[in-house]
Design a protein around this motif. Structure first.
Motif, mmCIF file in Angstrom:
data_model
loop_
_atom_site.group_PDB
_atom_site.id
_atom_site.type_symbol
_atom_site.label_atom_id
_atom_site.label_comp_id
_atom_site.label_asym_id
_atom_site.label_seq_id
_atom_site.Cartn_x
_atom_site.Cartn_y
_atom_site.Cartn_z
ATOM 1 N N MET A 1 46.066 48.590 24.895
ATOM 2 C CA MET A 1 46.666 48.171 26.153
ATOM 3 C C MET A 1 46.771 49.369 27.081
ATOM 4 N N ALA A 2 46.053 49.335 28.150
ATOM 5 C CA ALA A 2 46.046 50.456 29.075
ATOM 6 C C ALA A 2 45.715 49.969 30.457
ATOM 7 N N ASP A 3 45.674 50.898 31.375
ATOM 8 C CA ASP A 3 45.447 50.556 32.771
ATOM 9 C C ASP A 3 44.112 49.891 32.981
ATOM 10 N N ASP A 4 44.118 48.830 33.815
ATOM 11 C CA ASP A 4 42.921 48.050 34.063
ATOM 12 C C ASP A 4 42.007 48.665 35.090
ATOM 13 N N GLY A 5 42.579 49.325 36.070
ATOM 14 C CA GLY A 5 41.764 49.793 37.174
ATOM 15 C C GLY A 5 41.369 48.659 38.086
ATOM 16 N N ALA A 6 42.172 47.581 38.125
ATOM 17 C CA ALA A 6 41.841 46.440 38.954
ATOM 18 C C ALA A 6 42.320 46.662 40.373
ATOM 19 N N ARG A 7 41.985 45.716 41.231
ATOM 20 C CA ARG A 7 42.380 45.838 42.627
ATOM 21 C C ARG A 7 43.882 45.668 42.761
ATOM 22 N N PRO A 8 44.556 46.428 43.615
ATOM 23 C CA PRO A 8 45.976 46.213 43.844
ATOM 24 C C PRO A 8 46.199 44.919 44.581
ATOM 25 N N GLY A 9 47.245 44.220 44.248
ATOM 26 C CA GLY A 9 47.532 42.974 44.917
ATOM 27 C C GLY A 9 48.965 42.936 45.398
ATOM 28 N N ALA A 10 49.355 41.762 45.872
ATOM 29 C CA ALA A 10 50.693 41.629 46.423
ATOM 30 C C ALA A 10 51.753 41.864 45.371
ATOM 31 N N SER A 11 51.458 41.507 44.109
ATOM 32 C CA SER A 11 52.437 41.662 43.040
ATOM 33 C C SER A 11 52.184 42.901 42.213
ATOM 34 N N ASP A 12 51.406 43.808 42.728
ATOM 35 C CA ASP A 12 51.087 45.044 42.003
ATOM 36 C C ASP A 12 51.994 46.164 42.484
ATOM 37 N N PRO A 13 52.975 46.585 41.663
ATOM 38 C CA PRO A 13 53.920 47.603 42.097
ATOM 39 C C PRO A 13 53.326 48.987 42.193
ATOM 40 N N THR A 14 52.080 49.154 41.790
ATOM 41 C CA THR A 14 51.464 50.476 41.833
ATOM 42 C C THR A 14 50.862 50.795 43.188
ATOM 43 N N ARG A 180 35.483 45.115 33.738
ATOM 44 C CA ARG A 180 35.125 43.719 33.999
ATOM 45 C C ARG A 180 36.340 42.787 34.021
ATOM 46 N N VAL A 181 37.544 43.349 33.897
ATOM 47 C CA VAL A 181 38.757 42.527 33.875
ATOM 48 C C VAL A 181 39.436 42.579 35.242
ATOM 49 N N PRO A 182 39.463 41.460 35.975
ATOM 50 C CA PRO A 182 40.004 41.460 37.343
ATOM 51 C C PRO A 182 41.513 41.270 37.384
ATOM 52 N N LEU A 183 42.250 42.135 36.686
ATOM 53 C CA LEU A 183 43.700 42.028 36.663
ATOM 54 C C LEU A 183 44.319 43.368 37.044
ATOM 55 N N ALA A 184 45.468 43.307 37.713
ATOM 56 C CA ALA A 184 46.225 44.515 38.015
ATOM 57 C C ALA A 184 46.825 45.066 36.721
ATOM 58 N N PRO A 185 47.261 46.325 36.715
ATOM 59 C CA PRO A 185 47.680 46.976 35.472
ATOM 60 C C PRO A 185 48.724 46.238 34.653
ATOM 61 N N VAL A 186 49.818 45.805 35.275
ATOM 62 C CA VAL A 186 50.879 45.158 34.501
ATOM 63 C C VAL A 186 50.382 43.850 33.895
ATOM 64 N N ALA A 187 49.653 43.062 34.670
ATOM 65 C CA ALA A 187 49.127 41.799 34.162
ATOM 66 C C ALA A 187 48.111 42.044 33.046
ATOM 67 N N GLY A 188 47.266 43.064 33.211
ATOM 68 C CA GLY A 188 46.277 43.354 32.184
ATOM 69 C C GLY A 188 46.912 43.806 30.887
ATOM 70 N N LEU A 189 47.923 44.656 30.991
ATOM 71 C CA LEU A 189 48.638 45.127 29.814
ATOM 72 C C LEU A 189 49.325 43.968 29.099
ATOM 73 N N THR A 190 49.883 43.048 29.875
ATOM 74 C CA THR A 190 50.532 41.877 29.296
ATOM 75 C C THR A 190 49.519 40.966 28.620
ATOM 76 N N ALA A 191 48.357 40.780 29.241
ATOM 77 C CA ALA A 191 47.327 39.927 28.663
ATOM 78 C C ALA A 191 46.868 40.451 27.313
ATOM 79 N N GLU A 192 46.679 41.755 27.215
ATOM 80 C CA GLU A 192 46.300 42.333 25.936
ATOM 81 C C GLU A 192 47.405 42.129 24.908
#
Length: 314
Positions: A1-14, A180-192
């Motif tokens: 579980m680590a940073d996704d490197g995805a696009r920042p979005g409205a719910s992305d606190p980073t 290849r995972v289109p999720l922001a960091p927190v969501a990606g970490l949670t998905a894993e």
């Protein structure tokens, strides 16, 4: 579980202004660099039990955080291909975490540091082999020197540095999948965590049932096992902040803070043996990284700077 490197979005606190990016990224790498001091504290728990607690408590923290930032919508509507990719990434990071924890709890801190030193070079080779990218001549020189370093370490010590190679390769492939995972960091970490958590929790319940688990064996041990979650999540989130606010070239240089701190810990604190062949191997690795870093810095000066995320290292 680590940073996704995805696009920042409205719910992305980073996402945010760049002024705090350097502090955040440096904080993440310093925290990762101190990991050799933390994981042995969780003994007498074994490496697999520590890994399971790390996964389980990280998932708990991410569930709370994703709820607080109202990010659950990011996980809905993802394709089955995305979930297959996340599954593969989850398996790779489990191997990476497990081997790392085993290494630092079995007197292999220096070799673990070597893995994170050579990880950037392994990643560029994978980009050539898997993605069909082309390396510049100087990059090939750096890869060649690093390969020679591994050969020297193998020949001089009589043992293949398998911990370093597994760490570098598992994280290299992990990085390829996470692109290849289109999720922001927190969501990606949670998905894993969704995929790894049930297995980790089931294993921990089984250990407690047969009486070999260490959870609950004193308040200090219990708190240390629980702290594996925030100890994992905090530097990952700090890294996510820095990755979105700093140029890639800056992150590329900062990433060597982590293995350098680990190397210093292994040599000066754990007093791991450093025979001449090992010093030669490490010097060759450092030369390769210097060539790689200078070439990357020069290349960044030849094109407009773009703030892009790189990969987390632990």
């Amino acid at each position: 579980m680590a940073d996704d490197g995805a696009r920042p979005g409205a719910s992305d606190p980073t996402a945010g202004p760049p002024r705090s990016g350097l502090v955040a990224a440096l904080g993440a790498y310093v925290l990762w660099g101190t990991f050799p001091a933390f994981w042995p504290l969780l003994e007498p728990a074994g490496s697999v039990e520590i890994l399971a607690h790390r996964i389980a408590w990280t998932l708990v923290g991410m569930l709370v955080l994703l709820t607080l930032i109202r990010g659950w919508s990011q996980l809905r509507g993802q394709s089955w291909r995305t979930w297959v990719t996340i599954t593969g990434a989850s398996a790779l990071i489990t191997v990476n975490w497990g081997v790392y924890i085993w290494g630092v709890t079995h007197g292999r801190v220096v070799e673990s540091a070597l893995g994170y030193y050579i990880n950037p070079l392994v990643s560029v080779v994978l980009a050539v082999v898997v993605l069909g990218e082309r390396l510049r001549r100087t990059q090939w020189v750096a890869v060649g020197i690093a390969t020679a370093a591994v050969a020297v370490l193998w020949a001089g010590t009589g043992a293949l540095p398998w911990v370093a190679l597994v760490l570098a390769c598992s994280f290299g492939f992990y990085g390829l999948l996470k692109k290849r995972v289109p999720l922001a960091p927190v969501a990606g970490l949670t998905a894993e965590g969704f995929l790894l958590g049930p297995i980790a929790i089931g294993y921990l319940v089984w250990l407690q049932a047969i009486g070999t688990g260490t959870f609950g064996h004193g308040s200090a041990q219990t708190l240390l096992l629980i702290s594996a979650g925030p100890v994992t999540a905090i530097p990952l989130l700090l890294f996510a902040v820095g990755a979105r606010r700093l140029p890639l070239a800056t992150l590329g240089l900062l990433q060597y803070v982590n293995p350098t701190l680990q190397f210093v810990w292994g040599v000066l604190v754990d007093h791991e043996p450093m025979p001449p062949a090992r010093w030669v191997g490490f010097v060759l690795v450092w030369i390769a990284l210097a060539v790689f870093a200078v070439e990357g810095w020069a290349a960044s000066r030849r094109r407009p700077a773009v703030a892009q995320p790189t990969r987390a290292t632990v």
